[in-house]
Design a protein around this motif. Sequence first.
Motif, PDB file in Angstrom:
ATOM      1  N   SER A   1      -2.552  -6.297  -0.741  1.00 38.77           N
ATOM      2  CA  SER A   1      -3.316  -6.545   0.488  1.00 38.77           C
ATOM      3  C   SER A   1      -4.350  -7.650   0.301  1.00 38.77           C
ATOM      4  O   SER A   1      -4.847  -8.204   1.277  1.00 38.77           O
ATOM      5  N   LEU A   2      -4.680  -7.952  -0.935  1.00 39.05           N
ATOM      6  CA  LEU A   2      -5.715  -8.959  -1.201  1.00 39.05           C
ATOM      7  C   LEU A   2      -5.141 -10.349  -1.436  1.00 39.05           C
ATOM      8  O   LEU A   2      -5.873 -11.322  -1.513  1.00 39.05           O
TER       9      LEU A   2
ATOM     10  N   ILE B   1     -11.012   0.137  -5.016  1.00 41.38           N
ATOM     11  CA  ILE B   1     -10.289  -1.071  -5.434  1.00 41.38           C
ATOM     12  C   ILE B   1     -10.493  -2.228  -4.455  1.00 41.38           C
ATOM     13  O   ILE B   1     -10.586  -3.386  -4.858  1.00 41.38           O
ATOM     14  N   LEU B   2     -10.565  -1.906  -3.179  1.00 41.71           N
ATOM     15  CA  LEU B   2     -10.653  -2.989  -2.200  1.00 41.71           C
ATOM     16  C   LEU B   2     -12.075  -3.441  -1.877  1.00 41.71           C
ATOM     17  O   LEU B   2     -12.270  -4.315  -1.060  1.00 41.71           O
ATOM     18  N   THR B   3     -13.075  -2.825  -2.539  1.00 44.77           N
ATOM     19  CA  THR B   3     -14.439  -3.289  -2.284  1.00 44.77           C
ATOM     20  C   THR B   3     -14.710  -4.544  -3.118  1.00 44.77           C
ATOM     21  O   THR B   3     -14.023  -4.811  -4.097  1.00 44.77           O
TER      22      THR B   3
ATOM     23  N   GLY C   1       6.359   2.443  -4.918  1.00 45.38           N
ATOM     24  CA  GLY C   1       5.368   2.223  -3.869  1.00 45.38           C
ATOM     25  C   GLY C   1       5.746   1.005  -3.062  1.00 45.38           C
ATOM     26  O   GLY C   1       6.598   0.207  -3.493  1.00 45.38           O
ATOM     27  N   THR C   2       5.138   0.883  -1.899  1.00 48.15           N
ATOM     28  CA  THR C   2       5.417  -0.293  -1.084  1.00 48.15           C
ATOM     29  C   THR C   2       4.222  -0.596  -0.196  1.00 48.15           C
ATOM     30  O   THR C   2       3.412   0.286   0.090  1.00 48.15           O
ATOM     31  N   ASN C   3       4.120  -1.841   0.231  1.00 55.93           N
ATOM     32  CA  ASN C   3       3.040  -2.285   1.098  1.00 55.93           C
ATOM     33  C   ASN C   3       3.673  -3.134   2.193  1.00 55.93           C
ATOM     34  O   ASN C   3       4.183  -4.210   1.939  1.00 55.93           O
TER      35      ASN C   3
ATOM     36  N   VAL D   1      -6.268  -1.253   6.236  1.00 52.08           N
ATOM     37  CA  VAL D   1      -5.285  -0.932   5.185  1.00 52.08           C
ATOM     38  C   VAL D   1      -5.177   0.589   5.085  1.00 52.08           C
ATOM     39  O   VAL D   1      -6.147   1.275   4.775  1.00 52.08           O
ATOM     40  N   GLY D   2      -3.995   1.089   5.389  1.00 49.37           N
ATOM     41  CA  GLY D   2      -3.775   2.535   5.306  1.00 49.37           C
ATOM     42  C   GLY D   2      -2.989   2.885   4.061  1.00 49.37           C
ATOM     43  O   GLY D   2      -2.228   2.061   3.550  1.00 49.37           O
ATOM     44  N   ILE D   3      -3.192   4.072   3.544  1.00 47.04           N
ATOM     45  CA  ILE D   3      -2.413   4.486   2.365  1.00 47.04           C
ATOM     46  C   ILE D   3      -1.981   5.938   2.535  1.00 47.04           C
ATOM     47  O   ILE D   3      -2.729   6.757   3.076  1.00 47.04           O
TER      48      ILE D   3
END
Lengths: 450, 149
Positions: free
Chosen positions: A299-300, A190-192, A230-232, A209-211
Motif C-alpha cells: 500500500s505504500l 506499520i503504516l504510521t 496474502g494479497t492486496n 486500507v482495510g485488512i
Amino acid sequence: MNSIKKFKVNLENLSSRERAIFKKLIRAAELIAGLYLKQKNKKYPGANFYPPNVSIEEIKKAARNNPSILNPYTFVERTKSGELKAIPYHIKFKKELKPISKFLEDAADLSEDKNFSLYLRSRAQSLLDGNYEKSEIIWLKTEPFKFGFVIGPIERYLDKLFFTKCAYQSWVGILDEEETEKAKEIKDIILTGRSKILDKSEKVDVSKVGIRVDKTAVFSGLIADCMFTGTNLPNDVRVMKKYGSKLTIFETSLKEKFDQDHLPIFQAVFDKKLQKRYSQKELYEGSLRCIISHELAHSLIRYRDAEKRLENLFPIFDELYAYILGIQRCGLAFLKGVFSQKELEAILIMHICRNFTWWLDLFKNADVYHYAAGAAIASNFFLQEGAIKIRGGISWPNFTKLFICIEELCKILDYYLAIGKYEEAEIFIKNYGSFDIFKYFSPQLKKFIK
Amino acid sequence: MNKIVTMTYHTPEKIYLTAAGLEKFKKEHKGLQKIRNSKIIDQEELIRLNKRIEELELIFKSYELIKVPPKNRQGIVGLGATVVVEIDGQVDEFTIVGTLEVEPSKNKISDKSPVGQALLGKKEGELIEIKTSIIHHKCRIIRINYQNE
C-alpha cells in the motif's frame, strides 16, 4: 493440476443459510478454474493469452492501432488473414461465465447482508459485461463481510510478456475475527510514519486500507497454483488511490505453507544451535508478520508509471520491495517496543526461509518466477554483504548486517520502482538475480525438490 | 507483540501515568466495581474481575502523575512528550508514556522501548543514536510538544 486447492475449515459457526451461501460461492469458485486453464498455454507457457507464434514486437505494433490488444481483459488471437485481434474475456467465455454468474446471484438472494448481496450481484453482472471496476469499488467501500470472496480476472503473473493481462481466480474464506483484530493493530503500526520516498509514489490514505484474516476454504485458478498467503487489491493504482485497498491474509494457506515449507526449510538450512533458540510458535508468528507487513507495504509503494516503465520486470521489484520494506517497518516497530528482538529475529529468519520456498515453488510452477527472482536478489545481496554465511548451511545469520542490507535494499528498490529505467533494472537483476545461491543448499533441500 | 503490560504485585518500579491515563484507569475501576456489586457473575469471572480491581488499586497507590514540565524545560523530551522525529528519512510522531499506557497503534510508545530510552532527556534539533544489538539508527528530533494542562 486442476488449479483448485481446498482447505479444511470449520463450518460449525455458520447458520444453515450461511452454509447454503458458502456452497454456492464454492461452486462458482471451482468453475472459474476451467477458465484460468483456458487462459494458460501449456504448449507455449510464455504465450498465455497470446497466440503461440507471436513476437513481442508484433504485439506492440498491433496495439498501436488497436489498444484493446493490450487491454487487461482481452484474449489475443490470430485471424485467418494473419492479423491479431482481441476478444474480451466476457465474450470469449460467455457460455462458461453464465452458470458462474448464476451461482453468485443465487448466493445474493440467500444473503441477509445487504452489502454482500449488492457486491455479489454487481460481481455477477461484471463477469458477464466485463465492467469489473464497479463491483470492485463496492467491495472496497463496504464493510468486511463474513465471507471473504473474490472472483474474476485479477492477477497478472500469467502474462509473462507484458504483465498486463489478468488471469481468472477466486477464493472463498470465512473471516477470522480474532486474528483480524491483531492484524489491524499491526496495520496501524506499520503504516504510521511518512517515508521520504522518491517523488512519484502515490500517497496512501491509511484509513482507506482495510485488512482481514480469513480461514480460506478454497483457492481456484491462478491463486491455487501460486498458493499465495496474502494479497492486496486492487492492482489498479488509480482505483486504489481513490477508494483504498483491501488486504486479505489467507491463514489456512499460510499454516500449510509454514508446516510444509517454511519450518522444514528452517530445520534443513539453519544451524542446529540457532534452531533451538526459537519455538515453532515464534517462527509461525514470524512468518505471519512477514506476510502481513509485506501486504501492508504494497500500500505504500504504488507508483503510477512503474508498470509501464519496467514492463515484465515490474513484479520482481514490486514484490521484493514489499517484502523488504515490510521488514524495515517491522524494525521500526521493534525500536518502538512493539516487537521484542527475538520476534524481529524470527521475522528475518522466516524471510530467508520464504526466499528458499519461492525458489522451490518455481520447480512446480513457472508463474511464481517473479517472486523467486526477487528472493534470489535478496539472498545474493545478503550473502555478498556477509549477512548470511554459508558453511554447509546457514550457520548463524548476522542480524545487524541483515538489517543494514534491508535498509540498503529499500533505497535501491525504491529507486527502480520510482524512476529507474528498464535497462538499468535489467542490469541489476543480472548482477544479483542468480539462482545459483540456492543451489548451494541443494543437498539439504533435495527432498523438497519435486 | 507487547500489547498489554500487566503489572506484577511486587514491582519496585515507579508507575508513571498521564492525567488522561489515570482518568481512564479510574473509569475502568468504577465500571468493574459496578459490575461486581450489581450483577450475578460466575466464579471464574469474579476472580478475574477481583484480580483486575486489585491491580488497579495497586496502581492508584503507587502511581506518579506525569506533569507537564515548566515552559523552560519543554524543549527537552520527557514522559508525556509528543515527539516528531526523523529516523533515517522517515518522519514519525509518537508520545512517550509509561509502560501501562503503551498503545503502539495509537502512537503511544513506552519510555522503556529503544526509541523511548534514546530520546528521554534529549533536546529539540538534537541528533541522537538509537543503538540496539540488531539495529542502529540515527534520529533527529524535529519537534517536542507537551499537552499543557
